[in-house]
Design a protein around this motif. Structure first.
Motif, PDB file in Angstrom:
ATOM      1  N   GLY A  94       0.786  -1.226   0.000  1.00 55.71           N
ATOM      2  CA  GLY A  94       0.000   0.000   0.000  1.00 55.71           C
ATOM      3  C   GLY A  94       0.821   1.281   0.000  1.00 55.71           C
ATOM      4  O   GLY A  94       0.273   2.376  -0.047  1.00 55.71           O
ATOM      5  N   MET A  95       2.155   1.148   0.055  1.00 55.05           N
ATOM      6  CA  MET A  95       2.976   2.363   0.046  1.00 55.05           C
ATOM      7  C   MET A  95       3.035   2.949  -1.374  1.00 55.05           C
ATOM      8  O   MET A  95       3.173   2.217  -2.341  1.00 55.05           O
ATOM      9  N   ILE A  96       2.939   4.273  -1.470  1.00 54.80           N
ATOM     10  CA  ILE A  96       3.143   4.955  -2.752  1.00 54.80           C
ATOM     11  C   ILE A  96       4.630   5.235  -2.843  1.00 54.80           C
ATOM     12  O   ILE A  96       5.149   6.095  -2.130  1.00 54.80           O
ATOM     13  N   VAL A  97       5.337   4.482  -3.688  1.00 54.91           N
ATOM     14  CA  VAL A  97       6.773   4.707  -3.845  1.00 54.91           C
ATOM     15  C   VAL A  97       6.959   5.751  -4.946  1.00 54.91           C
ATOM     16  O   VAL A  97       6.686   5.498  -6.109  1.00 54.91           O
ATOM     17  N   LEU A  98       7.395   6.952  -4.537  1.00 51.49           N
ATOM     18  CA  LEU A  98       7.543   8.059  -5.483  1.00 51.49           C
ATOM     19  C   LEU A  98       8.825   7.876  -6.276  1.00 51.49           C
ATOM     20  O   LEU A  98       9.875   7.593  -5.720  1.00 51.49           O
ATOM     21  N   ASP A  99       8.716   8.031  -7.589  1.00 54.96           N
ATOM     22  CA  ASP A  99       9.907   7.973  -8.436  1.00 54.96           C
ATOM     23  C   ASP A  99       9.632   8.629  -9.789  1.00 54.96           C
ATOM     24  O   ASP A  99      10.403   9.456 -10.245  1.00 54.96           O
ATOM     25  N   GLU A 100       8.511   8.265 -10.395  1.00 56.22           N
ATOM     26  CA  GLU A 100       8.197   8.820 -11.718  1.00 56.22           C
ATOM     27  C   GLU A 100       7.002   9.758 -11.665  1.00 56.22           C
ATOM     28  O   GLU A 100       6.874  10.649 -12.488  1.00 56.22           O
ATOM     29  N   GLN A 101       6.107   9.525 -10.696  1.00 56.15           N
ATOM     30  CA  GLN A 101       4.834  10.244 -10.681  1.00 56.15           C
ATOM     31  C   GLN A 101       4.569  10.895  -9.349  1.00 56.15           C
ATOM     32  O   GLN A 101       4.764  10.257  -8.300  1.00 56.15           O
ATOM     33  N   ALA A 102       4.092  12.132  -9.393  1.00 52.78           N
ATOM     34  CA  ALA A 102       3.718  12.812  -8.154  1.00 52.78           C
ATOM     35  C   ALA A 102       2.393  12.254  -7.658  1.00 52.78           C
ATOM     36  O   ALA A 102       1.667  11.591  -8.394  1.00 52.78           O
ATOM     37  N   HIS A 103       2.088  12.525  -6.393  1.00 55.61           N
ATOM     38  CA  HIS A 103       0.868  11.999  -5.793  1.00 55.61           C
ATOM     39  C   HIS A 103       0.285  13.074  -4.896  1.00 55.61           C
ATOM     40  O   HIS A 103       1.030  13.792  -4.237  1.00 55.61           O
ATOM     41  N   GLU A 104      -1.043  13.165  -4.857  1.00 57.08           N
ATOM     42  CA  GLU A 104      -1.671  14.186  -4.035  1.00 57.08           C
ATOM     43  C   GLU A 104      -2.420  13.573  -2.864  1.00 57.08           C
ATOM     44  O   GLU A 104      -3.110  12.577  -3.008  1.00 57.08           O
ATOM     45  N   VAL A 105      -2.237  14.166  -1.699  1.00 56.64           N
ATOM     46  CA  VAL A 105      -2.997  13.746  -0.520  1.00 56.64           C
ATOM     47  C   VAL A 105      -3.512  15.005   0.172  1.00 56.64           C
ATOM     48  O   VAL A 105      -2.722  15.897   0.509  1.00 56.64           O
ATOM     49  N   GLY A 106      -4.810  15.081   0.364  1.00 59.53           N
ATOM     50  CA  GLY A 106      -5.416  16.171   1.120  1.00 59.53           C
ATOM     51  C   GLY A 106      -4.988  17.569   0.665  1.00 59.53           C
ATOM     52  O   GLY A 106      -4.705  18.424   1.497  1.00 59.53           O
ATOM     53  N   GLY A 107      -4.906  17.794  -0.628  1.00 62.19           N
ATOM     54  CA  GLY A 107      -4.597  19.123  -1.145  1.00 62.19           C
ATOM     55  C   GLY A 107      -3.109  19.460  -1.205  1.00 62.19           C
ATOM     56  O   GLY A 107      -2.736  20.572  -1.544  1.00 62.19           O
ATOM     57  N   VAL A 108      -2.264  18.508  -0.867  1.00 61.42           N
ATOM     58  CA  VAL A 108      -0.814  18.735  -0.958  1.00 61.42           C
ATOM     59  C   VAL A 108      -0.230  17.736  -1.960  1.00 61.42           C
ATOM     60  O   VAL A 108      -0.538  16.545  -1.916  1.00 61.42           O
ATOM     61  N   GLY A 109       0.600  18.259  -2.865  1.00 62.82           N
ATOM     62  CA  GLY A 109       1.253  17.403  -3.847  1.00 62.82           C
ATOM     63  C   GLY A 109       2.585  16.892  -3.303  1.00 62.82           C
ATOM     64  O   GLY A 109       3.317  17.636  -2.647  1.00 62.82           O
TER      65      GLY A 109
END
Ligand SMILES: [Fe+2]
Ligand SMILES: [Fe+2]
Length: 218
Positions: A94-109
Motif C-alpha cells: 500500500g505504500m506509494i513509492v515516489l519515483d516517476e509520478q507525483a501523488h496528491e494527498v489532502g490538497g498537498v502534492g
C-alpha cells in the motif's frame, strides 16, 4: 483529514534500515504517527541491505498503518541489486513509492526521488573527461529531472519534495523539502533561495525531538 486551519499534518522519517531479524520494528511507531499526522513520508534507506526479506518485514508494518504512506528508496535499498523487488513488495503493501509520478494527498502534492550524490545545483561536477565522471553526473541529472518533471505536474498550491539525498529548489509551490541519508547531519536548513529543508534521518531526530520522526504542517 486536514489538521487545524486546513493544513495537512505531514509526518516524516528517514533511514529506517529494517533488518531481517527485526520483528514488527515500526508497528507501534506507525500507530503513534497515525494519531499525530495525516500522512507519513518515508525518506529512504527503508531496508538495511535491500533484501526482499527486509522489505517484507517493513511491508507488514506499512499494511498495519492507518494513514497513507508515501516515500522513496535510499542507497541501502539498492545494495542487493534488486530495488525493483523492494519497491514492488512495499507497493503491494500500500505504500506509494515516489519515483516517476507525483501523488496528491489532502490538497498537498508530493514529488519524490531517491536523488543522487553530489546534490542538485551546488558545487556541480562538470560532465567532462573520464566516462565515469560523465556517468556520475548523468545519474545526478537524471534524478533531478525526474523530480522536476513531477513537480511540474502538481496542480495544488502546496507541495513537498521527498528525497533520500540532497534537496532541490526552483518551484514556488514547494513548501518543504524532506530528506534522509545524513545520519549525522543537522535537522533544519534552507536552500539558497530560502526553502526549508528538513533532514529527517531518525538518528538526527531522536536525540533532538525525543522521537524518531517529525510532523510538519503544510
Ligand atoms: Fe541511512
Ligand atoms: Fe543512505
Amino acid at each position: 483529514m486536514a489538521a487545524t486551519d486546513g493544513k495537512l499534518r505531514v509526518a516524516a522519517i528517514g533511514d529506517l534500515h529494517v533488518m531481517e531479524n527485526s520483528v514488527a520494528p515500526y508497528r507501534e511507531l506507525f500507530t503513534e504517527i497515525a494519531n499525530a499526522a495525516d500522512v507519513l513520508l518515508l525518506c529512504g534507506d527503508l531496508t538495511n541491505f535491500g533484501k526482499t526479506s527486509e522489505a517484507e518485514i517493513l511491508a507488514e508494518d506499512i499494511r498495519a498503518c492507518s494513514i497513507p504512506v508515501l516515500g522513496v528508496l535510499g542507497n541501502h535499498d539498492y545494495e542487493c541489486g534488486q530495488p525493483e523487488n523492494v519497491c514492488s513488495i512495499l507497493h503491494e503493501a500500500g505504500m506509494i513509492v515516489l519515483d516517476e509520478q507525483a501523488h496528491e494527498v489532502g490538497g498537498v502534492g508530493f514529488a519524490g526521488v531517491k536523488g543522487f550524490l553530489g546534490g542538485f545545483g551546488r558545487g556541480e561536477l562538470a560532465p567532462f573527461g573520464e566516462p565515469i565522471v560523465k556517468a556520475f553526473v548523468d545519474e545526478a541529472l537524471s534524478e533531478a529531472r525526474k523530480l522536476e518533471n513531477q513537480l511540474r505536474t502538481i496542480r495544488t498550491d502546496r507541495s513537498v519534495a521527498v528525497l533520500h539525498y540532497s534537496p532541490i529548489e526552483r518551484f514556488d509551490h514547494v513548501k518543504a523539502v524532506v530528506h534522509g541519508h545524513a545520519h549525522h547531519g543537522t535537522y533544519e536548513g534552507r536552500t539558497p533561495l530560502g526553502k526549508p529543508v528538513y533532514n529527517v534521518a531518525q538518528f538526527v531526530l531522536r536525540p533532538l525531538l525525543g522521537k524518531p520522526y517529525t510532523v510538519l504542517e503544510i
